[in-house]
Scaffold this active site. Structure first.
Site, short mmCIF file in Angstrom:
data_model
loop_
_atom_site.label_atom_id
_atom_site.label_comp_id
_atom_site.label_asym_id
_atom_site.label_seq_id
_atom_site.Cartn_x
_atom_site.Cartn_y
_atom_site.Cartn_z
N HIS A 1 1.63 4.37 -2.82
CA HIS A 1 1.73 5.82 -2.66
C HIS A 1 2.97 6.36 -3.37
O HIS A 1 2.90 7.39 -4.07
CB HIS A 1 1.81 6.18 -1.17
N ASP B 1 -4.75 1.26 -1.99
CA ASP B 1 -5.27 -0.08 -1.70
C ASP B 1 -5.36 -0.91 -2.97
O ASP B 1 -4.97 -2.09 -2.99
CB ASP B 1 -6.66 0.02 -1.06
N HIS C 1 0.84 -1.20 0.00
CA HIS C 1 0.00 0.00 0.00
C HIS C 1 0.88 1.25 0.00
O HIS C 1 0.63 2.21 -0.75
CB HIS C 1 -0.91 -0.03 1.23
N GLU C 2 1.92 1.26 0.82
CA GLU C 2 2.81 2.42 0.90
C GLU C 2 3.61 2.58 -0.38
O GLU C 2 3.85 3.71 -0.83
CB GLU C 2 3.73 2.28 2.11
N GLU D 1 -5.93 7.23 -0.80
CA GLU D 1 -5.74 6.00 -0.03
C GLU D 1 -6.41 4.82 -0.71
O GLU D 1 -5.90 3.69 -0.68
CB GLU D 1 -6.31 6.19 1.38
#
Length: 408
Positions: free
Chosen positions: A279, A354, A275-276, A350
């Protein structure tokens, strides 16, 4: 305010607003889930009745203490900013204008912290009662003090920049200050991981092993440059699990909590990190910084329209330290009113992360298990009030995130 100054403020406000809207339209993923956002799964399909009751009870009182603190802090800011109390406090401050400004910021920050301290203590007791933190009261006090110092320094820097411009360029200051403040926001995003984050956590490189190897391999597969993978000693402060990406360029790093590494199976921990990395792949930190810079330009122009410019030989205006309480009150009010926009954008970003994590790991089961564990460890309300989620929710709810995984 003179007509040229008012015209400049109006132009800066329009430029900042248009830039923000354009950047948001261009950079924010407004449709992050292919086929549309699925309906949240039922809470009863994920959690037991006792788990739901415990999370709702914790969240209910956490909201009481948090919202109470917010209401009181806004009330105090308004009392000083919109009455003569603020100007009276300013007159008591010694020294040249820039010293008075810093002293005013520090004084108002301390007053605000003192009046909201009972709420912070009540929330800390509540968190400890539910086993979400084992941090000592000394550690809690340290975090409060350091947080206030960081707040005073950053707020003072921003105000001094704007006020110096207003005193130097009385007609064109909103344009100059807006541009410089935008640069300061971008620079802050770059140096924050290096200068501020170490004040609250100790970071060590993630040791060599299968998890580090998988993280670096995943980053390489996603064509993401990660300067390092670090472990934060967050377990001394909280039992909740988390990870994040911060910085950009050569300060970009993925940070994982030590309890995430220790308490989750590697496939679930990798799902969090994916997930990070999502980003980082989409440069979300840079996106947030660009939007923040545009918002700063808009805010400076709006301040010029609302407060005006200090005239020679007269008090009042953005360049006068006596207006510092008013400026801080307007910033606090503006921050609250802009929260739905900021958090609405955050939820879209966000959600895209995901989706990126699911596509990168091809393991929806690990993603679902990870979301369950994160929710249970944080006692997150599975079904928060709709208006609260709209105004303050920076992430999709756990039930929404699980629905996305199950739709894959």
């Amino acid at each position: 305010m003179t007509d040229p100054a008012r015209r400049t403020s109006l132009v800066v406000t329009l430029v900042g607003g248009v830039a923000f809207v354009a950047l948001a339209a261009w950079l924010v993923p407004w449709h992050p889930v292919p086929g549309g956002m699925p309906a949240p799964v039922p809470a009863s399909s994920v959690f037991t009745p006792s788990q739901i009751d415990r999370a709702e009870d914790f969240s209910r009182w956490a909201r009481v203490w948090s919202w109470g603190s917010l209401a009181v802090s806004l009330g105090v800011a308004a009392w000083f900013g919109f009455t003569r109390r603020g100007a009276g406090l300013a007159r008591r401050m010694p020294g040249p204008w820039w010293v008075r400004t810093v002293l005013l910021v520090a004084a108002l920050a301390v007053i605000g912290r003192v009046v909201t301290l009972p709420f912070a203590v009540a929330l800390r007791v509540h968190v400890r009662d539910y086993g979400l933190s084992h941090q000592s009261w000394a550690g809690f006090a340290y975090d409060l003090v350091v947080g206030q110092l960081v707040l005073v320094v950053t707020t003072s820097l921003g105000l001094l920049l704007v006020m110096a411009c207003a005193r130097r360029w009385r007609r064109r200051w909103p344009a100059v200050a807006g541009g410089l403040l935008a640069v300061l926001v971008l620079a802050g995003s770059y140096v924050y991981p290096v200068l501020v984050e170490p004040l609250f956590n100790h970071f060590t490189p993630l040791p060599d092993g299968t998890l580090r190897t998988q993280i670096l391999r995943l980053a390489d597969e996603e064509h993401v440059h990660v300067d390092d993978v670090l472990v934060a000693d967050a377990s001394r402060r909280t039992t909740t699990l988390n990870a994040y990406v911060s910085g950009f360029g050569d300060t970009r790093r993925v940070v994982v909590y030590d309890n995430l590494v220790d308490d989750l199976p590697e496939d679930e921990a990798l799902s969090v990190v994916a997930h990070e990395i999502g980003h980082a792949r989409h440069n979300d930190v840079l996106t947030g910084s660009a939007l923040g810079a545009a918002g700063a330009v808009f805010g400076v122009g709006l301040l010029g329209l609302l407060v005006g410019t200090q005239r020679r030989g007269r008090r009042g205006g953005v360049g006068d330290p006596a207006t510092v309480p008013l400026l801080l009150a307007l910033v606090a009010l503006g921050t609250l009113l802009s929260s739905p926009v900021e958090n609405g954008i955050s939820r879209q970003i966000e959600t895209r992360a995901d989706v990126a994590a699911l596509e990168a790991t091809h393991d929806p089961d690990a993603f679902v298990a990870m979301q369950e564990q994160l929710s249970l460890r944080a006692l997150a309300d599975p079904t928060p009030p709709a208006w609260s989620q709209f105004w303050f929710g920076s992430h999709p709810t756990t039930l929404q995130r699980i629905a996305i995984a199950e739709a894959k």
